[in-house]
Design a protein around this motif. Sequence first.
Motif, PDB file in Angstrom:
ATOM      1  N   ALA A  71       0.796  -1.222   0.035  1.00  0.00           N
ATOM      2  CA  ALA A  71       0.049  -0.027   0.046  1.00  0.00           C
ATOM      3  C   ALA A  71       0.980   1.213  -0.007  1.00  0.00           C
ATOM      4  CB  ALA A  71      -0.847  -0.026   1.026  1.00  0.00           C
ATOM      5  N   VAL A  72       1.971   1.211   0.833  1.00  0.00           N
ATOM      6  CA  VAL A  72       2.791   2.232   0.881  1.00  0.00           C
ATOM      7  C   VAL A  72       3.400   2.598  -0.739  1.00  0.00           C
ATOM      8  CG1 VAL A  72       5.033   3.226   1.948  1.00  0.00           C
ATOM      9  CG2 VAL A  72       3.269   2.389   3.300  1.00  0.00           C
ATOM     10  N   SER A  73       3.760   1.330  -1.111  1.00  0.00           N
ATOM     11  CA  SER A  73       4.422   1.431  -2.416  1.00  0.00           C
ATOM     12  C   SER A  73       3.551   1.959  -3.449  1.00  0.00           C
ATOM     13  CB  SER A  73       5.096  -0.115  -2.804  1.00  0.00           C
ATOM     14  OG  SER A  73       6.057  -0.280  -2.281  1.00  0.00           O
ATOM     15  N   ARG A  74       2.318   1.713  -3.437  1.00  0.00           N
ATOM     16  CA  ARG A  74       1.240   2.319  -4.457  1.00  0.00           C
ATOM     17  C   ARG A  74       1.162   3.730  -4.249  1.00  0.00           C
ATOM     18  NH1 ARG A  74      -1.458  -2.569  -3.295  1.00  0.00           N
ATOM     19  NH2 ARG A  74      -2.765  -1.625  -1.837  1.00  0.00           N
ATOM     20  N   ARG A  75       1.172   4.232  -2.945  1.00  0.00           N
ATOM     21  CA  ARG A  75       0.922   5.592  -2.628  1.00  0.00           C
ATOM     22  C   ARG A  75       2.190   6.443  -2.815  1.00  0.00           C
ATOM     23  NH1 ARG A  75      -0.068   8.930   2.236  1.00  0.00           N
ATOM     24  NH2 ARG A  75      -0.595  10.946   1.260  1.00  0.00           N
ATOM     25  N   ILE A  76       3.281   5.825  -2.867  1.00  0.00           N
ATOM     26  CA  ILE A  76       4.603   6.662  -3.337  1.00  0.00           C
ATOM     27  C   ILE A  76       4.319   6.690  -4.667  1.00  0.00           C
ATOM     28  CG2 ILE A  76       6.847   6.513  -3.390  1.00  0.00           C
ATOM     29  CD1 ILE A  76       7.034   5.134  -0.692  1.00  0.00           C
ATOM     30  N   ALA A  77       3.996   5.715  -5.576  1.00  0.00           N
ATOM     31  CA  ALA A  77       4.184   5.634  -7.098  1.00  0.00           C
ATOM     32  C   ALA A  77       3.231   6.740  -7.477  1.00  0.00           C
ATOM     33  CB  ALA A  77       3.745   4.330  -7.612  1.00  0.00           C
ATOM     34  N   GLY A  78       2.044   6.912  -6.826  1.00  0.00           N
ATOM     35  CA  GLY A  78       0.879   7.897  -7.185  1.00  0.00           C
ATOM     36  C   GLY A  78       1.426   9.106  -6.912  1.00  0.00           C
ATOM     37  N   ALA A  79       1.993   9.373  -5.808  1.00  0.00           N
ATOM     38  CA  ALA A  79       2.656  10.742  -5.546  1.00  0.00           C
ATOM     39  C   ALA A  79       3.715  11.101  -6.513  1.00  0.00           C
ATOM     40  CB  ALA A  79       3.093  10.849  -4.024  1.00  0.00           C
ATOM     41  N   GLU A  80       4.565  10.218  -6.773  1.00  0.00           N
ATOM     42  CA  GLU A  80       5.583  10.687  -7.883  1.00  0.00           C
ATOM     43  C   GLU A  80       4.911  10.849  -9.139  1.00  0.00           C
ATOM     44  OE1 GLU A  80       9.546   8.389 -10.016  1.00  0.00           O
ATOM     45  OE2 GLU A  80       8.767   7.299  -8.219  1.00  0.00           O
ATOM     46  N   GLN A  81       4.205  10.069  -9.678  1.00  0.00           N
ATOM     47  CA  GLN A  81       3.461  10.469 -10.710  1.00  0.00           C
ATOM     48  C   GLN A  81       3.023  11.906 -10.984  1.00  0.00           C
ATOM     49  OE1 GLN A  81       0.299   7.359 -11.935  1.00  0.00           O
ATOM     50  NE2 GLN A  81       0.982   7.552 -13.838  1.00  0.00           N
ATOM     51  N   SER A  82       2.080  12.000  -9.981  1.00  0.00           N
ATOM     52  CA  SER A  82       1.538  13.383  -9.696  1.00  0.00           C
ATOM     53  C   SER A  82       2.643  14.531  -9.640  1.00  0.00           C
ATOM     54  CB  SER A  82       0.568  13.549  -8.385  1.00  0.00           C
ATOM     55  OG  SER A  82      -0.043  14.675  -8.131  1.00  0.00           O
ATOM     56  N   ALA A  83       3.491  14.303  -9.052  1.00  0.00           N
ATOM     57  CA  ALA A  83       4.613  15.373  -8.799  1.00  0.00           C
ATOM     58  C   ALA A  83       5.276  15.570 -10.109  1.00  0.00           C
ATOM     59  CB  ALA A  83       5.708  14.737  -7.876  1.00  0.00           C
ATOM     60  N   ARG A  84       5.562  14.490 -11.011  1.00  0.00           N
ATOM     61  CA  ARG A  84       5.909  14.453 -12.368  1.00  0.00           C
ATOM     62  C   ARG A  84       5.181  15.066 -13.203  1.00  0.00           C
ATOM     63  NH1 ARG A  84      10.174  11.602 -13.411  1.00  0.00           N
ATOM     64  NH2 ARG A  84       9.565  10.018 -11.814  1.00  0.00           N
ATOM     65  N   ALA A  85       4.049  15.102 -13.163  1.00  0.00           N
ATOM     66  CA  ALA A  85       3.019  15.727 -14.087  1.00  0.00           C
ATOM     67  C   ALA A  85       2.928  17.258 -13.667  1.00  0.00           C
ATOM     68  CB  ALA A  85       1.507  15.203 -13.804  1.00  0.00           C
TER      69      ALA A  85
END
Length: 161
Positions: free
Chosen positions: A15-29
């Motif tokens: 769950a933490v890995s999914r959250r980090i991936a989502g935050a990274e994708q949002s930050a990149r965008a």
Amino acid sequence: MTPTDPHPPSLAERAVSRRIAGAEQSARAEVDALLDAGLKLMTECAPRPPRVADIVAAAGLSNDAFYRAFSGRDALVEAIVERGARELAGQVRRRMERATGDSAEDRLRAGIAAVVRQAADPRLAAGVRAVLAAAVTPVPHAGHAIVVLVDDLGSLFAGPA
């Protein structure tokens, strides 16, 4: 699961890995939107540099989003210059890979032609001038981008040379 840890990640770790991936994708965008808006406005508004507020509005983001990503307009300018340097190196690499002959000379000629084509493009030159003029300080701290470009091009040309 790693060779030293035979147990798969726990549900919480996943769950933490999914959250980090989502935050990274949002930050990149967000960063991409700021870079795109900054480049567009710097080119369109030249010689008057756009305000951070103009860039943020064009990107559809908040001032907080801007300052989470960049310390100021000069940091944005440096990131735009670096992205351009990486894109140039990528274009040179693709041209060299698609060189008509298989010889090292053919690849070198294709790479040099790609660099010259970029340097001779008045639209690109105007864009570079506009971006550099948008820096708050007289000389932006774009040295990192220059090092990236020289390193990338050096490695591309070193092989066939």
